[in-house]
Design a protein around this motif. Structure first.
Motif, PDB file in Angstrom:
ATOM      1  N   THR A  92       0.814  -1.229   0.000  1.00 63.96           N
ATOM      2  CA  THR A  92       0.000   0.000   0.000  1.00 63.96           C
ATOM      3  C   THR A  92       0.849   1.281   0.000  1.00 63.96           C
ATOM      4  OG1 THR A  92      -0.208  -0.216   2.403  1.00 63.96           O
ATOM      5  CG2 THR A  92      -1.993  -1.124   1.077  1.00 63.96           C
ATOM      6  N   PRO A  93       0.230   2.405  -0.413  1.00 68.38           N
ATOM      7  CA  PRO A  93       0.973   3.658  -0.572  1.00 68.38           C
ATOM      8  C   PRO A  93       0.966   4.513   0.700  1.00 68.38           C
ATOM      9  CG  PRO A  93      -1.244   3.958  -1.375  1.00 68.38           C
ATOM     10  CD  PRO A  93      -1.180   2.562  -0.825  1.00 68.38           C
ATOM     11  N   PHE A  94       1.694   5.630   0.637  1.00 69.70           N
ATOM     12  CA  PHE A  94       1.812   6.488   1.823  1.00 69.70           C
ATOM     13  C   PHE A  94       0.572   7.342   2.051  1.00 69.70           C
ATOM     14  CE2 PHE A  94       3.021   9.665  -1.369  1.00 69.70           C
ATOM     15  CZ  PHE A  94       2.375  10.792  -0.880  1.00 69.70           C
ATOM     16  N   ASN A  95      -0.234   7.591   1.018  1.00 70.18           N
ATOM     17  CA  ASN A  95      -1.197   8.691   1.157  1.00 70.18           C
ATOM     18  C   ASN A  95      -2.424   8.352   1.993  1.00 70.18           C
ATOM     19  OD1 ASN A  95      -2.109   7.113  -1.004  1.00 70.18           O
ATOM     20  ND2 ASN A  95      -3.287   8.807  -1.845  1.00 70.18           N
ATOM     21  N   PHE A 127     -14.197   0.186  -5.844  1.00 72.36           N
ATOM     22  CA  PHE A 127     -13.343   1.319  -6.180  1.00 72.36           C
ATOM     23  C   PHE A 127     -12.312   0.878  -7.203  1.00 72.36           C
ATOM     24  CE2 PHE A 127      -9.725   4.013  -5.976  1.00 72.36           C
ATOM     25  CZ  PHE A 127     -10.097   5.233  -5.455  1.00 72.36           C
ATOM     26  N   LYS A 163       1.974  -5.142   3.536  1.00 74.01           N
ATOM     27  CA  LYS A 163       3.255  -4.413   3.481  1.00 74.01           C
ATOM     28  C   LYS A 163       2.889  -2.942   3.281  1.00 74.01           C
ATOM     29  CE  LYS A 163       6.091  -2.488   1.377  1.00 74.01           C
ATOM     30  NZ  LYS A 163       6.439  -1.047   1.628  1.00 74.01           N
ATOM     31  N   GLU A 172       6.614   2.457   3.774  1.00 74.83           N
ATOM     32  CA  GLU A 172       7.681   2.650   4.764  1.00 74.83           C
ATOM     33  C   GLU A 172       7.725   4.090   5.268  1.00 74.83           C
ATOM     34  OE1 GLU A 172       7.753   2.034   1.592  1.00 74.83           O
ATOM     35  OE2 GLU A 172       9.672   2.465   0.615  1.00 74.83           O
ATOM     36  N   GLU A 185       1.139  12.905 -13.533  1.00 72.31           N
ATOM     37  CA  GLU A 185       0.541  13.036 -12.201  1.00 72.31           C
ATOM     38  C   GLU A 185       1.559  13.781 -11.329  1.00 72.31           C
ATOM     39  OE1 GLU A 185       0.451   9.558  -9.549  1.00 72.31           O
ATOM     40  OE2 GLU A 185      -1.555  10.149  -8.938  1.00 72.31           O
ATOM     41  N   GLY A 210      -3.125   2.139  -9.863  1.00 77.16           N
ATOM     42  CA  GLY A 210      -2.028   3.075 -10.075  1.00 77.16           C
ATOM     43  C   GLY A 210      -2.432   4.533  -9.898  1.00 77.16           C
ATOM     44  N   GLY A 211      -1.708   5.396 -10.579  1.00 82.95           N
ATOM     45  CA  GLY A 211      -1.855   6.847 -10.407  1.00 82.95           C
ATOM     46  C   GLY A 211      -3.055   7.424 -11.142  1.00 82.95           C
ATOM     47  N   PHE A 252       0.769  14.987  -8.024  1.00 80.91           N
ATOM     48  CA  PHE A 252       0.469  14.533  -6.654  1.00 80.91           C
ATOM     49  C   PHE A 252       0.849  15.589  -5.610  1.00 80.91           C
ATOM     50  CE2 PHE A 252       0.004  10.823  -3.631  1.00 80.91           C
ATOM     51  CZ  PHE A 252      -1.256  10.510  -4.070  1.00 80.91           C
ATOM     52  N   PHE A 298      -2.400  -4.325  -4.896  1.00 81.01           N
ATOM     53  CA  PHE A 298      -1.446  -3.214  -4.822  1.00 81.01           C
ATOM     54  C   PHE A 298      -2.169  -1.909  -5.064  1.00 81.01           C
ATOM     55  CE2 PHE A 298       1.155  -0.042  -6.938  1.00 81.01           C
ATOM     56  CZ  PHE A 298       2.244   0.076  -6.075  1.00 81.01           C
ATOM     57  N   VAL A 299      -1.776  -0.872  -4.321  1.00 84.41           N
ATOM     58  CA  VAL A 299      -2.210   0.497  -4.622  1.00 84.41           C
ATOM     59  C   VAL A 299      -0.974   1.382  -4.514  1.00 84.41           C
ATOM     60  CG1 VAL A 299      -3.665   2.426  -3.905  1.00 84.41           C
ATOM     61  CG2 VAL A 299      -4.559   0.107  -3.746  1.00 84.41           C
ATOM     62  N   GLY A 300      -0.718   2.172  -5.548  1.00 83.57           N
ATOM     63  CA  GLY A 300       0.456   3.044  -5.537  1.00 83.57           C
ATOM     64  C   GLY A 300       0.617   3.711  -6.889  1.00 83.57           C
ATOM     65  N   SER A 301       1.846   4.059  -7.244  1.00 81.07           N
ATOM     66  CA  SER A 301       2.086   4.783  -8.494  1.00 81.07           C
ATOM     67  C   SER A 301       2.008   3.833  -9.697  1.00 81.07           C
ATOM     68  CB  SER A 301       3.449   5.455  -8.436  1.00 81.07           C
ATOM     69  OG  SER A 301       4.434   4.474  -8.243  1.00 81.07           O
ATOM     70  N   CYS A 325      -5.454  10.019  -4.652  1.00 84.37           N
ATOM     71  CA  CYS A 325      -5.552   9.490  -6.019  1.00 84.37           C
ATOM     72  C   CYS A 325      -6.838   9.975  -6.686  1.00 84.37           C
ATOM     73  CB  CYS A 325      -5.524   7.982  -6.011  1.00 84.37           C
ATOM     74  SG  CYS A 325      -6.915   7.313  -5.150  1.00 84.37           S
TER      75      CYS A 325
HETATM   76  P1  NAD Z   1       4.656   4.056  -4.621  1.00 83.82           P
HETATM   77  O1  NAD Z   1       4.298   3.346  -5.875  1.00 83.82           O
HETATM   78  O2  NAD Z   1       5.979   4.747  -4.564  1.00 83.82           O
HETATM   79  O3  NAD Z   1       4.692   3.016  -3.392  1.00 83.82           O
HETATM   80  C1  NAD Z   1       3.595   2.177  -3.108  1.00 83.82           C
HETATM   81  C2  NAD Z   1       4.096   0.922  -2.396  1.00 83.82           C
HETATM   82  O4  NAD Z   1       4.980   0.210  -3.267  1.00 83.82           O
HETATM   83  C3  NAD Z   1       4.888   1.192  -1.116  1.00 83.82           C
HETATM   84  O5  NAD Z   1       4.512   0.242  -0.151  1.00 83.82           O
HETATM   85  C4  NAD Z   1       6.335   1.016  -1.540  1.00 83.82           C
HETATM   86  O6  NAD Z   1       7.161   0.530  -0.506  1.00 83.82           O
HETATM   87  C5  NAD Z   1       6.244  -0.005  -2.669  1.00 83.82           C
HETATM   88  N1  NAD Z   1       7.251   0.197  -3.709  1.00 83.82           N
HETATM   89  C6  NAD Z   1       7.750   1.390  -4.144  1.00 83.82           C
HETATM   90  N2  NAD Z   1       8.630   1.191  -5.150  1.00 83.82           N
HETATM   91  C7  NAD Z   1       8.675  -0.138  -5.359  1.00 83.82           C
HETATM   92  C8  NAD Z   1       9.397  -0.966  -6.282  1.00 83.82           C
HETATM   93  N3  NAD Z   1      10.241  -0.456  -7.185  1.00 83.82           N
HETATM   94  N4  NAD Z   1       9.204  -2.289  -6.234  1.00 83.82           N
HETATM   95  C9  NAD Z   1       8.352  -2.839  -5.343  1.00 83.82           C
HETATM   96  N5  NAD Z   1       7.658  -2.104  -4.441  1.00 83.82           N
HETATM   97  C10 NAD Z   1       7.809  -0.777  -4.455  1.00 83.82           C
HETATM   98  O7  NAD Z   1       3.460   5.043  -4.280  1.00 83.82           O
HETATM   99  P2  NAD Z   1       3.379   6.138  -3.129  1.00 83.82           P
HETATM  100  O8  NAD Z   1       4.296   7.265  -3.466  1.00 83.82           O
HETATM  101  O9  NAD Z   1       3.510   5.494  -1.800  1.00 83.82           O
HETATM  102  O10 NAD Z   1       1.851   6.597  -3.283  1.00 83.82           O
HETATM  103  C11 NAD Z   1       1.413   7.579  -4.178  1.00 83.82           C
HETATM  104  C12 NAD Z   1       0.856   6.970  -5.444  1.00 83.82           C
HETATM  105  O11 NAD Z   1      -0.199   6.074  -5.141  1.00 83.82           O
HETATM  106  C13 NAD Z   1       0.242   8.015  -6.379  1.00 83.82           C
HETATM  107  O12 NAD Z   1       0.639   7.712  -7.688  1.00 83.82           O
HETATM  108  C14 NAD Z   1      -1.254   7.813  -6.209  1.00 83.82           C
HETATM  109  O13 NAD Z   1      -2.037   8.191  -7.311  1.00 83.82           O
HETATM  110  C15 NAD Z   1      -1.315   6.346  -5.993  1.00 83.82           C
HETATM  111  N6  NAD Z   1      -2.555   5.954  -5.349  1.00 83.82           N
HETATM  112  C16 NAD Z   1      -3.493   5.355  -6.124  1.00 83.82           C
HETATM  113  C17 NAD Z   1      -4.707   4.994  -5.578  1.00 83.82           C
HETATM  114  C18 NAD Z   1      -5.763   4.328  -6.418  1.00 83.82           C
HETATM  115  O14 NAD Z   1      -6.735   3.883  -5.850  1.00 83.82           O
HETATM  116  N7  NAD Z   1      -5.623   4.246  -7.721  1.00 83.82           N
HETATM  117  C19 NAD Z   1      -4.967   5.243  -4.223  1.00 83.82           C
HETATM  118  C20 NAD Z   1      -3.978   5.847  -3.452  1.00 83.82           C
HETATM  119  C21 NAD Z   1      -2.772   6.200  -4.035  1.00 83.82           C
END
Ligand code: NAD
Length: 495
Positions: A146-149, A448, A172, A175, A381, A247-248, A383, A222-225, A280
């Motif tokens: 999961t992501p930081f936000n 969602f 996970k 961090e 994006e 993703g983003g 952010f 997974f939720v993140g970039s 996001c």
């Molecule tokens: P991030 O992708 O940097 O990190 C997300 C997770 O992935 C963290 O737990 C991190 O430790 C892990 N991670 C980072 N790099 C990695 C790699 N190379 N290999 C494996 N794992 C890795 O995202 P962030 O900066 O924590 O969060 C912001 C992003 O999340 C923005 O792009 C935002 O749009 C997105 N987001 C999307 C949604 C959605 O529902 N679509 C919701 C919330 C946030």
């Protein structure tokens, strides 16, 4: 200074000696550190998750539901403490943090209905004296990254449903703000969840790669970039796991000439600058259609200037800092790029100085007018609290603009014309749509998820999509032996 470890088998534990600093985004001070788990931590983790899953899947859905109900009560009781953990490591305002924990809590509420949600289908006499039924069974061990936000809400989109379905779950978290995940796990234990059913492992890419490659793990949420979402999707699905990778985003809010201007302005201000734009579903592009543009821009500009920017400890704060020094720099570089590319900078959030918090990661509300679709600030994006206004002549131009963007998470239209609103929600190529609603986040009992580069995989998150993602469908066709034996059949049976 505090230390954040893993939560495995009902205990705080860690083997790795690698640690990372945790910062208070309002002050820039180091306030703690978090373990970056290694292979040995991972072996402990898998052993615990495997053992617990077998017994947990044998708990009746009703028994699981009762533990979830107790968990819900405990989250409500500890709401302030959970929100404080979110705010202190993320920087978002206290009320916003509470709102985000509540949105997570609603998923727990949804998951309490698991006996009903897991009810299968039954057909009597699909053939003579033959019955058929379908059930949904747990996958085994599921994992979430999961992501930081949203340190509480996004993990809670995943594990309450997965666990309710009879899986064990490995989280996970980011961090950057790991503390809330530990409190959430402790409360689940207090509610009566057997040890090991919900384990939390802290770390970075090293531990994520171990998760992606582990044969014992059946699914990854997974939720993140977007670049990481794509990597997670490709790596985990090549290991035959079920994957949902969100993703983003670049969310557009379209304002039609017949929109209620005050509502549109308020909607845009909250959605663009709330949580410093680190959502996001934040609105980062306002599309002004026709002659409403001048008035719209003027009103947004005035209201954005009046926003109260302060640390979360100030109860009047409307917008806090961004997550890190690096992220502040990245946002400021985008603002400079926007100027170089010819957008009109009306409000400049660079070098924002908050008295008493000079080392905090604050970026002021930023407003660009006359942004065009080939500019980097439009395509990427950012952010952060940066809003771009794109002026278009017609509704057709607006809908084409939104549909041609590579991201497809959320969008919204402000209008008084029902026919336009209906056309928009039917034809827009985006997963979550608002009509006179700025941030159309679906409730826990809906699902969602975005489209295009905003989601890799077949399933959105929570709601019925969550139940389907975390279970396998099994269909049994059955005849009792006393019915008449008709001898071998060599053709497809028909009724
Ligand atoms: P991030 O992708 O940097 O990190 C997300 C997770 O992935 C963290 O737990 C991190 O430790 C892990 N991670 C980072 N790099 C990695 C790699 N190379 N290999 C494996 N794992 C890795 O995202 P962030 O900066 O924590 O969060 C912001 C992003 O999340 C923005 O792009 C935002 O749009 C997105 N987001 C999307 C949604 C959605 O529902 N679509 C919701 C919330 C946030």
């Amino acid at each position: 200074m505090y230390k954040v470890e893993n939560y495995i088998d009902g205990k705080k534990t860690s083997i790795s000696k690698r640690f990372l600093d945790i910062f208070d985004p309002s002050t820039g001070d180091v306030i703690g550190n978090v373990v970056l788990s290694n292979k040995d931590d991972f072996l402990n983790l898998i052993k615990s998750s495997q053992k617990s899953q077998i017994t947990w899947s044998e708990f009746t859905p009703l028994k699981r539901s009762r533990i979830l109900s107790k968990y819900k009560e405990l989250i409500e009781k500890n709401m302030d403490e959970l929100a404080k953990l979110v705010s202190s490591e993320h920087g978002k305002t206290f009320d916003d943090a509470k709102g985000s924990v509540t949105r997570g809590l609603e998923v727990v509420e949804f998951a309490c209905g698991i006996p009903h949600l897991l009810k299968g289908e039954f057909s009597q006499n699909v053939g003579k004296n033959i019955d058929s039924w379908s059930v949904r069974q747990p996958l085994g061990i599921c994992a979430g990254v999961t992501p930081f936000n949203f340190p509480a809400m996004v993990p809670m989109w995943m594990y309450p449903i997965s666990i309710a379905c009879g899986n064990s779950f490995i989280l996970k978290p980011s961090e950057k703000n790991p503390s809330c995940s530990i409190k959430l796990a402790e409360l689940f234990s207090e509610a009566g969840l057997p040890d090991g059913v919900f384990n939390v492992v802290q770390g970075d890419k090293e531990i994520v790669d171990l998760i992606l490659n582990a044969k014992e793990i059946s699914s990854v949420s997974f939720v993140g970039s977007t670049p990481v979402a794509k990597y997670i999707y490709e790596t985990a699905s090549s290991k035959h796991k079920r994957v949902q990778a969100l993703g983003g985003a670049k969310n557009h809010l379209v304002v039609m000439p017949d929109a209620n201007l005050d509502q549109a302005v308020d909607g845009i201000i909250g959605a663009a600058y709330g949580s410093a734009g680190e959502r996001c579903m934040a609105v980062s592009v306002a599309v002004a259609v026709g002659n409403i543009a001048d008035e719209l821009v003027e009103n947004i500009n005035l209201k954005a200037q009046r926003l109260k920017i302060a640390p979360w400890t100030d109860s009047e704060a409307e917008m806090g800092p961004v997550i890190s020094k690096e992220h502040k720099l990245k946002i400021e570089n985008y603002i400079s790029l926007g100027v170089e590319e010819g957008a009109k900078l009306l409000l400049d959030g660079r070098n924002y100085n908050l008295q008493g918090y000079e080392n905090g990661y604050f970026v002021g509300p930023t407003l660009f007018d006359n942004v065009s679709k080939n500019m980097t600030i439009y395509k990427d994006e950012i952010f952060g609290p940066v809003l771009s206004i794109v002026r278009v002549k017609s509704y057709e131009e607006a809908i084409n603009l939104v549909n041609n963007h590579k991201f497809g998470n959320g969008t919204s239209i402000y209008t008084s014309d029902g026919e336009i609103a209906r056309h928009f929600s039917t034809n827009i190529q985006i997963g979550m749509v608002g009509v006179n609603v700025p941030i159309p986040v679906p409730m826990a009992f809906h699902s969602f998820g975005g489209w295009k580069q905003s989601l890799f995989g077949d399933h959105s998150i929570h709601g019925n999509e969550g139940i389907h993602f975390y279970t396998k469908l099994k269909t049994t066709t059955s005849r009792w032996p006393k019915s008449i034996n008709q001898g071998p059949e060599f053709v497809m049976p028909t009724n």
